[in-house]
Structure formats: C-alpha cells, structure tokens
Design a protein around this motif. Structure first.
Motif, PDB file in Angstrom:
ATOM      1  N   UNK A   1       0.855  -1.188   0.000  1.00  0.00           N
ATOM      2  CA  UNK A   1       0.000   0.000   0.000  1.00  0.00           C
ATOM      3  C   UNK A   1       0.886   1.231   0.000  1.00  0.00           C
ATOM      4  N   UNK A   2       0.748   2.054  -1.037  1.00  0.00           N
ATOM      5  CA  UNK A   2       1.530   3.281  -1.148  1.00  0.00           C
ATOM      6  C   UNK A   2       0.658   4.430  -0.680  1.00  0.00           C
ATOM      7  N   UNK A   3       1.065   5.067   0.410  1.00  0.00           N
ATOM      8  CA  UNK A   3       0.210   6.049   1.085  1.00  0.00           C
ATOM      9  C   UNK A   3       0.199   7.414   0.431  1.00  0.00           C
ATOM     10  N   UNK A   4       0.976   7.603  -0.614  1.00  0.00           N
ATOM     11  CA  UNK A   4       1.009   8.899  -1.285  1.00  0.00           C
ATOM     12  C   UNK A   4       1.198   8.738  -2.767  1.00  0.00           C
ATOM     13  N   UNK A   5       1.764   9.753  -3.381  1.00  0.00           N
ATOM     14  CA  UNK A   5       2.032   9.727  -4.814  1.00  0.00           C
ATOM     15  C   UNK A   5       3.437  10.277  -5.026  1.00  0.00           C
ATOM     16  N   UNK A   6       4.211   9.621  -5.885  1.00  0.00           N
ATOM     17  CA  UNK A   6       5.573  10.056  -6.165  1.00  0.00           C
ATOM     18  C   UNK A   6       5.594  10.848  -7.465  1.00  0.00           C
ATOM     19  N   UNK A   7       5.954  12.124  -7.366  1.00  0.00           N
ATOM     20  CA  UNK A   7       5.976  13.033  -8.509  1.00  0.00           C
ATOM     21  C   UNK A   7       7.426  13.246  -8.945  1.00  0.00           C
ATOM     22  N   UNK A   8       7.741  12.857 -10.162  1.00  0.00           N
ATOM     23  CA  UNK A   8       9.119  12.948 -10.646  1.00  0.00           C
ATOM     24  C   UNK A   8       9.540  14.404 -10.799  1.00  0.00           C
ATOM     25  N   UNK A   9      10.729  14.719 -10.288  1.00  0.00           N
ATOM     26  CA  UNK A   9      11.255  16.086 -10.351  1.00  0.00           C
ATOM     27  C   UNK A   9      12.759  16.040 -10.149  1.00  0.00           C
ATOM     28  N   UNK A  10      13.453  16.976 -10.756  1.00  0.00           N
ATOM     29  CA  UNK A  10      14.910  17.009 -10.619  1.00  0.00           C
ATOM     30  C   UNK A  10      15.290  17.485  -9.219  1.00  0.00           C
ATOM     31  N   UNK A  11      16.416  17.001  -8.677  1.00  0.00           N
ATOM     32  CA  UNK A  11      16.856  17.465  -7.363  1.00  0.00           C
ATOM     33  C   UNK A  11      17.011  18.979  -7.333  1.00  0.00           C
TER      34      UNK A  11
END
Length: 308
Positions: free
Chosen positions: A182-192
């Motif tokens: 279960x993934x509790x959030x969302x991973x948004x791709x972005x540069x460091x």
C-alpha cells in the motif's frame, strides 16, 4: 556352475532396472493420490463479515494471511479498504485463484508459477482436470501494474510545473521488491533542487528528519486535513510556522528510503479520523489546485509580499 556365478549379478541388474523405471514413473505423476488427498482448498473457503473498525490488514493478520491474498479472492477489497457489513471469503493459505485456460492444464500453470506439481495436485484435491485451481504461495498483484511508472502527469501544487507520476497511490506492485504494497502517497518525478510548495494554507506540524520519509514537512490544514512532503533535500520552514498556499517548504531530494530509484517528491494527503491520520488519494487534491493560480507565480508573489 557358470549360471550360478552370474545369477547374483543378473538379479542386481534386474532390480536396478525396475527401480529406475519406478523412479521415472514417480517423476511423471504427483506422489499424493487417492485416500491421501485433502479436500480442495477452494472447497474450504471461510466467510467473514467485516465489522466496524476492521481493516484489510487486521483481517489478514487474524487468519495468518497477507492483504494481497484477500484482495485476490475478493474484488471488493481491491481499493484497499474493507467496508463494514461486507461479506468476504477467506482461503486456508496464502495464494491466488486461477482459471485454467482451455488450451492449458494445471501442470502448465504449476510450471509457469514455479510451484511443485505435487503440491498443486494435492492442494486442489488430486483432481486430474480442474478448470479452476488455487495456487499456494503466489501473491496476487493488480492487473497491469507490472510497470515502473504510471502513464500520467499532474500539474498543480506542490511542484512548480507539470510532473509525471512515478508511483501511484493505493495498492500497487512495488517496482523494486515486486510485492503488493500500500503506497500512502504519490511520487511526482522532479529534478533534485526543484522547489516544493505548500499545497494549501496551514500550520507546519513537523519539519525535520523522520525514518523512511527522510527530510519531511507536515502541514496541518483546516477541517482535519494534512499534507506531507517527503524525501526533501532541504527544508526552509520550521515547526509551528504558519504557511500559505504557494510558499516554499524546501527542495526535492532523495533522503530517507524512497520507493523508486529516480528523483521525486513523495506527497501525501491525509485526513483525521478515529483511526488516526488516514491517507487518501492526492490526485483530486492536486488537480483542484490548478484553478487556484500558477504555483510558481503564486510563490513569487508571496515572497515579494515578505513571506518566508
């Protein structure tokens, strides 16, 4: 006299031949047959009425199963929640229920899933030609989730520009461990180093390092809502500080233990309930911010106005 001398050798050779033929036959057929066969696993399903306060995890633990097994057997659970009053079925073991294709046999499925044929044969009641079988020890996974990234993008807070979704919310096949989690959030791709903005007005409830989250900022909003911003490189706010939508909280990094091996912001939206801070899908929240102005513009305006 000569026959007596060779007889022991001939007997030994004959015994070895019979033994080898028997071993070959045992390899071709499952060892368990007839009276030794238990009742098929799919005939031993239990029924469970979900009570108020029960969760998918608590029910699975009660029966020594994993949540993925219950989701595989009960499509109503595949959104990750167990609604009170729902009747579900409980299998005797961890595994999945699979229909045998018309052009294949249960032996083909055993080979595909890397399960010993004798085990599949026994658990399914030693049936020679079942059309539905239970495969023990196999984890159910969401259909179509065996990919590294979601084919979607989102625009709106907490990032300054449109971002691809690297790992979505809810029950997913983990891209690294290959287990259903279960993934509790969302991973948004972005540069460091990309700025991370507050998704709404509120008060910073936490700003610091927290286990797998790494550098984390938690903002409490009105009406029992909360947003979380994880794996940050830098944090530019402090606990107790009031923030407005569009104010910078920090920058994208890779601290803690990210779920995917590419730079991203892990973003969560939670609401306060009797069960604590419960996670909800952040997508609608992010999409709603699009009508509230461009994130980068809002941030610049707030900075000019003297906000940190």
């Amino acid at each position: 006299m000569a026959l007596n001398r060779w007889f022991p050798l001939l007997s030994t050779l004959l015994w070895l031949t019979i033994s080898l033929l028997g071993a070959k036959a045992n390899l071709a057929q499952p060892a368990v047959t007839g009276e030794n066969c238990p009742q098929p696993a799919l005939d031993r399903l239990k029924k469970h009425l979900v009570a108020a306060g029960e969760t998918l995890e608590s029910i699975a633990s009660q029966y020594n199963l994993i949540p993925a097994t219950l989701m595989g057997m009960n499509p109503t659970l595949r959104q990750g929640s167990a609604r009170a009053g729902t009747e579900i079925v409980i299998p005797p073991y961890n595994g999945i229920r699979v229909e045998v294709p018309t052009d294949r046999t249960w032996r083909d499925l055993a080979e595909t899933y890397k399960i010993r044929p004798a085990l599949v044969y026994e658990i399914n009641g030693c049936q020679e030609n079942p059309r539905v079988v239970f495969l023990p020890g196999v984890n159910w996974s969401p259909e179509g989730s065996d990919i590294g990234f979601e084919d979607s993008t989102l625009k709106g807070y907490p990032l300054p520009s449109q971002a691809a979704v690297g790992f979505g919310f809810g029950w997913n096949l983990h891209p690294v461990t290959r287990k259903v989690v279960f993934h509790s959030g969302i991973d948004l791709l972005a540069t460091p180093g990309t700025p991370v903005f507050a998704a709404g007005d509120g008060t910073v409830a936490f700003a610091g390092e927290r286990k797998d989250y790494g550098n984390l900022v938690v903002v409490n909003h009105q009406q029992g809502q909360q947003t979380r911003y994880a794996h940050l490189d830098t944090i530019t706010v402090s606990t107790g500080q009031r923030v407005q939508q569009g104010m910078q909280l920090g920058t994208v990094g890779s601290t803690g233990k990210p779920d995917i091996n590419v730079p991203h912001l892990h973003f969560e939206v939670r609401y306060n309930s009797d069960l604590g801070w419960v996670a909800e899908d952040p997508k609608p929240y992010i999409q709603a911010t699009q009508s509230q102005g461009d994130p980068m513009f809002s941030s610049q305006e707030k900075t000019k106005a003297g906000h940190p």
